[in-house]
Scaffold this motif. Structure first.
Motif, PDB file in Angstrom:
ATOM      1  N   MET A   1       3.463  -8.801   8.114  1.00  0.00           N
ATOM      2  CA  MET A   1       2.804  -8.041   7.047  1.00  0.00           C
ATOM      3  C   MET A   1       3.033  -6.539   7.277  1.00  0.00           C
ATOM      4  SD  MET A   1      -1.138  -8.254   5.685  1.00  0.00           S
ATOM      5  CE  MET A   1      -1.186 -10.001   5.799  1.00  0.00           C
ATOM      6  N   LYS A   2       3.251  -5.829   6.166  1.00  0.00           N
ATOM      7  CA  LYS A   2       3.500  -4.386   6.298  1.00  0.00           C
ATOM      8  C   LYS A   2       2.671  -3.566   5.300  1.00  0.00           C
ATOM      9  CE  LYS A   2       6.974  -0.805   6.149  1.00  0.00           C
ATOM     10  NZ  LYS A   2       8.328  -0.368   5.853  1.00  0.00           N
ATOM     11  N   PHE A   3       2.097  -2.467   5.781  1.00  0.00           N
ATOM     12  CA  PHE A   3       1.356  -1.546   4.916  1.00  0.00           C
ATOM     13  C   PHE A   3       2.056  -0.190   4.885  1.00  0.00           C
ATOM     14  CE2 PHE A   3      -3.040  -3.576   6.089  1.00  0.00           C
ATOM     15  CZ  PHE A   3      -2.693  -4.714   5.391  1.00  0.00           C
ATOM     16  N   VAL A   4       1.930   0.480   3.738  1.00  0.00           N
ATOM     17  CA  VAL A   4       2.353   1.869   3.649  1.00  0.00           C
ATOM     18  C   VAL A   4       1.073   2.701   3.532  1.00  0.00           C
ATOM     19  CG1 VAL A   4       3.693   3.584   2.385  1.00  0.00           C
ATOM     20  CG2 VAL A   4       4.491   1.239   2.493  1.00  0.00           C
ATOM     21  N   ILE A   5       0.956   3.688   4.406  1.00  0.00           N
ATOM     22  CA  ILE A   5      -0.217   4.574   4.386  1.00  0.00           C
ATOM     23  C   ILE A   5       0.248   5.929   3.869  1.00  0.00           C
ATOM     24  CG2 ILE A   5      -2.030   5.651   5.772  1.00  0.00           C
ATOM     25  CD1 ILE A   5      -1.973   3.222   7.600  1.00  0.00           C
ATOM     26  N   ILE A   6      -0.320   6.335   2.734  1.00  0.00           N
ATOM     27  CA  ILE A   6       0.156   7.539   2.047  1.00  0.00           C
ATOM     28  C   ILE A   6      -0.931   8.617   2.056  1.00  0.00           C
ATOM     29  CG2 ILE A   6       0.996   8.442  -0.159  1.00  0.00           C
ATOM     30  CD1 ILE A   6       2.002   5.590  -0.828  1.00  0.00           C
ATOM     31  N   ASN A   7      -0.551   9.784   2.502  1.00  0.00           N
ATOM     32  CA  ASN A   7      -1.469  10.927   2.527  1.00  0.00           C
ATOM     33  C   ASN A   7      -0.942  12.054   1.644  1.00  0.00           C
ATOM     34  OD1 ASN A   7      -3.594  10.120   4.380  1.00  0.00           O
ATOM     35  ND2 ASN A   7      -1.954  10.009   5.896  1.00  0.00           N
ATOM     36  N   GLY A   8      -1.847  12.625   0.860  1.00  0.00           N
ATOM     37  CA  GLY A   8      -1.453  13.625  -0.124  1.00  0.00           C
ATOM     38  C   GLY A   8      -1.495  15.066   0.372  1.00  0.00           C
ATOM     39  N   PRO A   9      -1.459  15.996  -0.572  1.00  0.00           N
ATOM     40  CA  PRO A   9      -1.265  17.413  -0.276  1.00  0.00           C
ATOM     41  C   PRO A   9      -2.319  18.032   0.650  1.00  0.00           C
ATOM     42  CG  PRO A   9      -1.951  17.105  -2.558  1.00  0.00           C
ATOM     43  CD  PRO A   9      -1.611  15.753  -2.009  1.00  0.00           C
ATOM     44  N   ASN A  10      -1.802  18.856   1.534  1.00  0.00           N
ATOM     45  CA  ASN A  10      -2.581  19.668   2.481  1.00  0.00           C
ATOM     46  C   ASN A  10      -3.155  18.905   3.661  1.00  0.00           C
ATOM     47  OD1 ASN A  10      -2.250  22.205   1.064  1.00  0.00           O
ATOM     48  ND2 ASN A  10      -3.605  21.336  -0.495  1.00  0.00           N
ATOM     49  N   LEU A  11      -3.037  17.585   3.639  1.00  0.00           N
ATOM     50  CA  LEU A  11      -3.533  16.834   4.800  1.00  0.00           C
ATOM     51  C   LEU A  11      -2.705  17.154   6.047  1.00  0.00           C
ATOM     52  CD1 LEU A  11      -4.555  13.553   2.991  1.00  0.00           C
ATOM     53  CD2 LEU A  11      -6.086  15.003   4.333  1.00  0.00           C
ATOM     54  N   ASN A  12      -1.465  17.628   5.850  1.00  0.00           N
ATOM     55  CA  ASN A  12      -0.641  18.073   6.998  1.00  0.00           C
ATOM     56  C   ASN A  12      -1.231  19.318   7.665  1.00  0.00           C
ATOM     57  OD1 ASN A  12       0.106  19.336   4.499  1.00  0.00           O
ATOM     58  ND2 ASN A  12       1.796  20.324   5.557  1.00  0.00           N
ATOM     59  N   MET A  13      -2.208  19.952   7.000  1.00  0.00           N
ATOM     60  CA  MET A  13      -2.842  21.164   7.543  1.00  0.00           C
ATOM     61  C   MET A  13      -4.154  20.864   8.270  1.00  0.00           C
ATOM     62  SD  MET A  13      -0.864  23.672   6.739  1.00  0.00           S
ATOM     63  CE  MET A  13      -1.825  25.184   6.770  1.00  0.00           C
ATOM     64  N   LEU A  14      -4.471  19.600   8.425  1.00  0.00           N
ATOM     65  CA  LEU A  14      -5.724  19.216   9.103  1.00  0.00           C
ATOM     66  C   LEU A  14      -5.865  19.926  10.446  1.00  0.00           C
ATOM     67  CD1 LEU A  14      -6.061  15.349   8.656  1.00  0.00           C
ATOM     68  CD2 LEU A  14      -7.540  17.121   7.703  1.00  0.00           C
ATOM     69  N   GLY A  15      -7.086  20.311  10.743  1.00  0.00           N
ATOM     70  CA  GLY A  15      -7.365  20.927  12.035  1.00  0.00           C
ATOM     71  C   GLY A  15      -7.211  22.439  12.036  1.00  0.00           C
TER      72      GLY A  15
END
Ligand code: CA2
Length: 148
Positions: A1-15
């Motif tokens: 089984m495989k899932f794709v986990i998708i994160n949207g804008p600005n989440l790369n700036m967390l922290g």
């Protein structure tokens, strides 16, 4: 089984800012958390982040025929994007929506979720733990409802 986990804008700036809302940990930690949640649930996964609506639509379409389910935090596009809603409906894969913060207790514009209308469940306000809950929920949902 495989899932794709998708994160949207600005989440790369967390922290970097607003730790009181989104926590102190960075995006690399979120990615590691998603991967460990999938390993724990016995599923393969791809963790993807984009700041661009069309790229998120492309990634959802790519999941069709290549993945069994989607976990998605569309970030600000949650509240604006009919294109993401339509893509989720188009692929017809079971999808679970995640938000780090409790969007239902924030500004009125964050209380509307278009993407959520195509999702089987939403986890909001649990921080990184919400992704773990989403992966577990999706795995159990598929085990229960997917035709053999
Ligand atoms: O709570 C969530 O997970 C959100 O999806 C996060 C989005 C926000 O627009 C949604 O309403 C709720 C924001 C993504 C990250 O924003 C940052 C802001 C400052 C510093 C780092 C990230």
């Amino acid at each position: 089984m495989k899932f794709v986990i998708i994160n949207g804008p600005n989440l790369n700036m967390l922290g970097t800012r607003e730790p009181e809302i989104y926590g102190k940990e960075d995006y690399a930690s979120l990615e590691a958390c998603c991967k460990s949640a999938c390993k724990e649930a016995g599923v393969l996964c791809e963790v993807y982040q984009s700041n661009h609506e069309g790229e998120i639509v492309d990634k959802i379409q790519e999941a069709y025929g290549n993945a069994d389910g989607i976990v998605i935090n569309p970030a600000a596009y949650t509240h604006t994007s009919i294109a993401i809603l339509d893509a989720l409906k188009a692929v017809g894969l079971p999808a679970v929506e995640v938000h780090l913060s409790d969007v239902s207790a924030r500004e009125p514009f964050r209380q509307v979720s278009y993407a959520g209308m195509a999702c089987i469940k939403t986890f909001a306000g649990y921080g990184f733990e919400g992704y773990r809950k989403a992966v577990k929920y999706l795995r159990e949902w598929i085990d229960t409802y997917k035709e053999i």
